[in-house]
Design an enzyme around this catalytic site. Structure first.
Site, PDB file in Angstrom:
ATOM      1  N   SER A 133       0.819  -1.227   0.000  1.00  0.00           N
ATOM      2  CA  SER A 133       0.000   0.000   0.000  1.00  0.00           C
ATOM      3  C   SER A 133       0.847   1.269   0.000  1.00  0.00           C
ATOM      4  CB  SER A 133      -0.870  -0.009   1.266  1.00  0.00           C
ATOM      5  OG  SER A 133      -1.386   1.275   1.522  1.00  0.00           O
ATOM      6  N   GLU A 135       0.199   3.599   1.789  1.00  0.00           N
ATOM      7  CA  GLU A 135       0.297   4.015   3.197  1.00  0.00           C
ATOM      8  C   GLU A 135       1.691   3.741   3.757  1.00  0.00           C
ATOM      9  OE1 GLU A 135      -2.016   5.399   5.808  1.00  0.00           O
ATOM     10  OE2 GLU A 135      -2.500   6.232   3.866  1.00  0.00           O
ATOM     11  N   TYR A 157      -1.415   0.230  10.781  1.00  0.00           N
ATOM     12  CA  TYR A 157      -1.700  -0.413   9.485  1.00  0.00           C
ATOM     13  C   TYR A 157      -0.508  -0.266   8.544  1.00  0.00           C
ATOM     14  CZ  TYR A 157      -3.567  -0.855   4.729  1.00  0.00           C
ATOM     15  OH  TYR A 157      -3.745  -1.208   3.407  1.00  0.00           O
TER      16      TYR A 157
HETATM   17  P1  NDP Z   1     -11.423  -4.706   2.059  1.00  0.00           P
HETATM   18  O1  NDP Z   1     -11.372  -4.126   3.431  1.00  0.00           O
HETATM   19  O2  NDP Z   1     -12.600  -4.408   1.189  1.00  0.00           O
HETATM   20  O3  NDP Z   1     -11.292  -6.298   2.174  1.00  0.00           O
HETATM   21  C1  NDP Z   1     -10.475  -6.908   3.132  1.00  0.00           C
HETATM   22  C2  NDP Z   1     -10.646  -8.400   3.036  1.00  0.00           C
HETATM   23  O4  NDP Z   1      -9.789  -9.046   4.008  1.00  0.00           O
HETATM   24  C3  NDP Z   1     -12.074  -8.904   3.322  1.00  0.00           C
HETATM   25  O5  NDP Z   1     -12.412  -9.864   2.352  1.00  0.00           O
HETATM   26  C4  NDP Z   1     -11.945  -9.559   4.705  1.00  0.00           C
HETATM   27  O6  NDP Z   1     -12.826 -10.620   4.900  1.00  0.00           O
HETATM   28  C5  NDP Z   1     -10.530 -10.114   4.597  1.00  0.00           C
HETATM   29  N1  NDP Z   1      -9.971 -10.487   5.904  1.00  0.00           N
HETATM   30  C6  NDP Z   1      -9.833  -9.699   6.999  1.00  0.00           C
HETATM   31  N2  NDP Z   1      -9.282 -10.404   8.010  1.00  0.00           N
HETATM   32  C7  NDP Z   1      -9.074 -11.665   7.551  1.00  0.00           C
HETATM   33  C8  NDP Z   1      -8.530 -12.851   8.113  1.00  0.00           C
HETATM   34  N3  NDP Z   1      -8.107 -12.908   9.381  1.00  0.00           N
HETATM   35  N4  NDP Z   1      -8.451 -13.967   7.355  1.00  0.00           N
HETATM   36  C9  NDP Z   1      -8.889 -13.947   6.058  1.00  0.00           C
HETATM   37  N5  NDP Z   1      -9.444 -12.852   5.477  1.00  0.00           N
HETATM   38  C10 NDP Z   1      -9.523 -11.731   6.210  1.00  0.00           C
HETATM   39  O7  NDP Z   1     -10.070  -4.279   1.317  1.00  0.00           O
HETATM   40  P2  NDP Z   1      -9.824  -3.877  -0.223  1.00  0.00           P
HETATM   41  O8  NDP Z   1     -10.478  -4.859  -1.108  1.00  0.00           O
HETATM   42  O9  NDP Z   1     -10.078  -2.429  -0.397  1.00  0.00           O
HETATM   43  O10 NDP Z   1      -8.233  -4.051  -0.305  1.00  0.00           O
HETATM   44  C11 NDP Z   1      -7.634  -5.305  -0.614  1.00  0.00           C
HETATM   45  C12 NDP Z   1      -6.212  -5.320  -0.101  1.00  0.00           C
HETATM   46  O11 NDP Z   1      -5.466  -4.287  -0.706  1.00  0.00           O
HETATM   47  C13 NDP Z   1      -6.046  -5.100   1.403  1.00  0.00           C
HETATM   48  O12 NDP Z   1      -4.946  -5.865   1.828  1.00  0.00           O
HETATM   49  C14 NDP Z   1      -5.733  -3.620   1.524  1.00  0.00           C
HETATM   50  O13 NDP Z   1      -5.009  -3.364   2.715  1.00  0.00           O
HETATM   51  C15 NDP Z   1      -4.886  -3.437   0.291  1.00  0.00           C
HETATM   52  N6  NDP Z   1      -4.903  -2.104  -0.302  1.00  0.00           N
HETATM   53  C16 NDP Z   1      -6.084  -1.516  -0.627  1.00  0.00           C
HETATM   54  C17 NDP Z   1      -6.103  -0.300  -1.263  1.00  0.00           C
HETATM   55  C18 NDP Z   1      -7.380   0.374  -1.629  1.00  0.00           C
HETATM   56  O14 NDP Z   1      -7.331   1.580  -1.932  1.00  0.00           O
HETATM   57  N7  NDP Z   1      -8.500  -0.325  -1.664  1.00  0.00           N
HETATM   58  C19 NDP Z   1      -4.836   0.385  -1.614  1.00  0.00           C
HETATM   59  C20 NDP Z   1      -3.645  -0.345  -1.242  1.00  0.00           C
HETATM   60  C21 NDP Z   1      -3.699  -1.552  -0.617  1.00  0.00           C
HETATM   61  P3  NDP Z   1     -14.166 -10.515   5.815  1.00  0.00           P
HETATM   62  O15 NDP Z   1     -15.272 -10.199   4.873  1.00  0.00           O
HETATM   63  O16 NDP Z   1     -14.288 -11.881   6.399  1.00  0.00           O
HETATM   64  O17 NDP Z   1     -13.931  -9.437   6.825  1.00  0.00           O
HETATM   65  P1  GDR Z   2      -6.876   5.709   3.508  1.00  0.00           P
HETATM   66  O1  GDR Z   2      -8.411   5.848   3.063  1.00  0.00           O
HETATM   67  O2  GDR Z   2      -6.695   5.948   4.955  1.00  0.00           O
HETATM   68  O3  GDR Z   2      -6.070   6.522   2.552  1.00  0.00           O
HETATM   69  O4  GDR Z   2      -6.617   4.145   3.280  1.00  0.00           O
HETATM   70  P2  GDR Z   2      -9.643   6.634   3.716  1.00  0.00           P
HETATM   71  O5  GDR Z   2     -10.656   6.745   2.656  1.00  0.00           O
HETATM   72  O6  GDR Z   2     -10.063   6.026   5.018  1.00  0.00           O
HETATM   73  O7  GDR Z   2      -9.009   8.085   4.056  1.00  0.00           O
HETATM   74  C1  GDR Z   2      -8.478   8.927   3.050  1.00  0.00           C
HETATM   75  C2  GDR Z   2      -8.205  10.305   3.619  1.00  0.00           C
HETATM   76  O8  GDR Z   2      -9.459  10.955   3.898  1.00  0.00           O
HETATM   77  C3  GDR Z   2      -9.371  11.573   5.175  1.00  0.00           C
HETATM   78  N1  GDR Z   2     -10.718  11.730   5.748  1.00  0.00           N
HETATM   79  C4  GDR Z   2     -11.540  10.729   6.114  1.00  0.00           C
HETATM   80  N2  GDR Z   2     -11.398   9.386   6.040  1.00  0.00           N
HETATM   81  C5  GDR Z   2     -12.434   8.617   6.465  1.00  0.00           C
HETATM   82  N3  GDR Z   2     -12.339   7.290   6.363  1.00  0.00           N
HETATM   83  N4  GDR Z   2     -13.574   9.168   6.973  1.00  0.00           N
HETATM   84  C6  GDR Z   2     -13.750  10.501   7.091  1.00  0.00           C
HETATM   85  O9  GDR Z   2     -14.774  10.977   7.563  1.00  0.00           O
HETATM   86  C7  GDR Z   2     -12.674  11.338   6.624  1.00  0.00           C
HETATM   87  N5  GDR Z   2     -12.508  12.680   6.537  1.00  0.00           N
HETATM   88  C8  GDR Z   2     -11.319  12.894   6.012  1.00  0.00           C
HETATM   89  C9  GDR Z   2      -8.474  10.661   5.980  1.00  0.00           C
HETATM   90  O10 GDR Z   2      -7.965  11.342   7.135  1.00  0.00           O
HETATM   91  C10 GDR Z   2      -7.423  10.314   4.938  1.00  0.00           C
HETATM   92  O11 GDR Z   2      -6.431  11.300   4.900  1.00  0.00           O
HETATM   93  C11 GDR Z   2      -7.111   3.452   2.144  1.00  0.00           C
HETATM   94  C12 GDR Z   2      -7.358   1.995   2.557  1.00  0.00           C
HETATM   95  O12 GDR Z   2      -7.991   1.333   1.492  1.00  0.00           O
HETATM   96  C13 GDR Z   2      -6.052   1.297   2.880  1.00  0.00           C
HETATM   97  O13 GDR Z   2      -6.309  -0.093   3.099  1.00  0.00           O
HETATM   98  C14 GDR Z   2      -5.110   1.475   1.689  1.00  0.00           C
HETATM   99  O14 GDR Z   2      -3.885   0.855   1.953  1.00  0.00           O
HETATM  100  C15 GDR Z   2      -4.910   2.953   1.380  1.00  0.00           C
HETATM  101  O15 GDR Z   2      -6.164   3.528   1.089  1.00  0.00           O
HETATM  102  C16 GDR Z   2      -3.993   3.166   0.187  1.00  0.00           C
END
Ligand code: NDP
Ligand code: GDR
Length: 331
Positions: A133, A135, A157
């Site tokens: 990520s 992050e 995280y």
């Molecule tokens: P989600 O939060 O939508 O999905 C997370 C998934 O992880 C769910 O299917 C959840 O299953 C599963 N999970 C959580 N805990 C466990 C466990 N103990 N064992 C098995 N499965 C588990 O995430 P995204 O689809 O948005 O992201 C996918 C991946 O990419 C994540 O690793 C995230 O950190 C990473 N990522 C995401 C980004 C984004 O912008 N979306 C950017 C960069 C990285 P359950 O339904 O059972 O909770």
């Molecule tokens: P992020 O996504 O932390 O970048 O992680 P999120 O959408 O939670 O926050 C993005 C930015 O928005 C600001 N923010 C708020 N965020 C949330 N959730 N709710 C609010 O009300 C709000 N107001 C402002 C946050 O402070 C932050 O700066 C996501 C996840 O998908 C991670 O798993 C992944 O790794 C990174 O993106 C890349």
């Protein structure tokens, strides 16, 4: 027909990746945790061709069993505790799932392929993708960020993801496992969890427009993110595992926008002025913030031939339109 195993199949990326792999003729298995996971039905309805296998990133044996049963050619490790604020409240769980969970997946591959320090998996069959990520960059000193930019994570995280990234690199270098780390910047969609800021905004814009919600309380409106469409990003994951050699890639659009810009566009799409409805409250601020992320995805463009298709404006519109339909349907 190649076989893929996806962890995190119930999440945003899991569903898009499964659809993409099915469209290019893969047999797809999704790992689901828990005895009665309520999202299992969602996967069965949305993705009837995905086969379910049970397992948990907290349980080493379950991962070995899953790999032995599925015999995958490719594993996509998308499972994680992925919501950044949760990681301050549950730092140990985040470390266990998001950090050590990656080690358990890699150990499962190593055990199944019979690799050891004296017997590397040089001809190992299983290719591994780790969901790293942006992050990990955190408090950045350089903009934009590429594969060489130093990490400075700002949350439990982010720290756990740095562990996941380096253990992936280490198992590649120690055991010859074909392991890739995709350093993905924020990617969104109508399937994004409602706790993330983009979906929180798109749902609120739709709800307020339809008279079902009054206002919207956010945290830091100044934060900048490089937001792309999840459907574009899962193509990059697949491409990484089709290369002759394993490597790490930054994936993002190269454009960043403030949270307030997302709100402005979303509300404008439904004919409203965001400033009439949105306020900021410190309850949604973070103990340590990541202020500004922008990707330099030159390597992915050159080596994978990858580039995003959906623009920022199209993404905002797509999410608001989907939430308008969903909200109207619930009336
Ligand atoms: P989600 O939060 O939508 O999905 C997370 C998934 O992880 C769910 O299917 C959840 O299953 C599963 N999970 C959580 N805990 C466990 C466990 N103990 N064992 C098995 N499965 C588990 O995430 P995204 O689809 O948005 O992201 C996918 C991946 O990419 C994540 O690793 C995230 O950190 C990473 N990522 C995401 C980004 C984004 O912008 N979306 C950017 C960069 C990285 P359950 O339904 O059972 O909770
Ligand atoms: P992020 O996504 O932390 O970048 O992680 P999120 O959408 O939670 O926050 C993005 C930015 O928005 C600001 N923010 C708020 N965020 C949330 N959730 N709710 C609010 O009300 C709000 N107001 C402002 C946050 O402070 C932050 O700066 C996501 C996840 O998908 C991670 O798993 C992944 O790794 C990174 O993106 C890349």
């Amino acid at each position: 027909m190649p076989t893929a195993l996806i962890t995190g199949i119930t999440g945003q990326d899991g569903t898009y990746l499964a659809e993409h792999l099915l469209s290019v003729d893969y047999r797809v298995y999704g790992l689901i945790r828990g005895q009665a996971n309520p999202k299992r039905q969602l996967v069965e309805t949305l993705l009837p061709d995905v086969r379910i296998v049970e397992g948990d990133l907290l349980d080493q044996t379950s991962l070995i069993n899953a790999i032995q049963r599925v015999e995958p050619d490719e594993i996509y490790n998308l499972a994680a505790v992925s919501f950044v604020p949760v990681s301050w409240n549950q730092p140990e769980l985040t470390g266990e799932v998001t950090g050590l969970g990656v080690l358990r997946m890699l150990e499962a591959i190593r055990v199944v392929e019979g690799a050891s320090t004296s017997r590397p998996a040089r001809n190992g069959r299983i290719r591994f993708y780790q969901a790293s990520s942006s992050e990990m960059f955190g408090k950045v000193a350089v903009t934009p960020q590429n594969e060489q930019t130093p990490f400075y994570p700002r949350s439990p995280y982010g720290v756990a993801k740095v562990y996941g990234h380096y253990i992936t690199v280490n198992y590649r270098e120690s055991y010859g496992i074909f392991a890739c780390s995709g350093i993905l910047f924020n990617h969104e969609s109508p399937r994004r969890g409602p706790e993330f800021v983009t979906r929180k905004i798109s749902r609120a814009a739709a709800g307020i427009k339809l008279g079902k919600q009054k206002d919207l309380v956010l945290g830091n409106l100044d934060a900048r993110r490089d937001w792309g469409f999840a459907g574009d990003y899962v193509r990059a994951m697949h491409l990484m595992l089709q290369q002759p050699l394993p490597d790490d890639y930054v994936i993002g659009t190269g454009e960043s926008h403030q949270v307030r810009e997302f709100a402005d566009l979303a509300f404008r799409h439904v004919g409203l002025n965001w400033q009439d409805y949105v306020r900021s409250d410190s309850q949604f601020s973070r103990p340590a913030e990541v202020d500004h992320l922008t990707a330099d995805a030159t390597k992915a463009r050159q080596k994978l031939g990858w580039q995003p298709i959906v623009s920022f404006e199209e993404l905002v519109q797509m999410m608001v339109e989907a939430d308008l339909k969903a909200e109207a349907g619930q009336r």
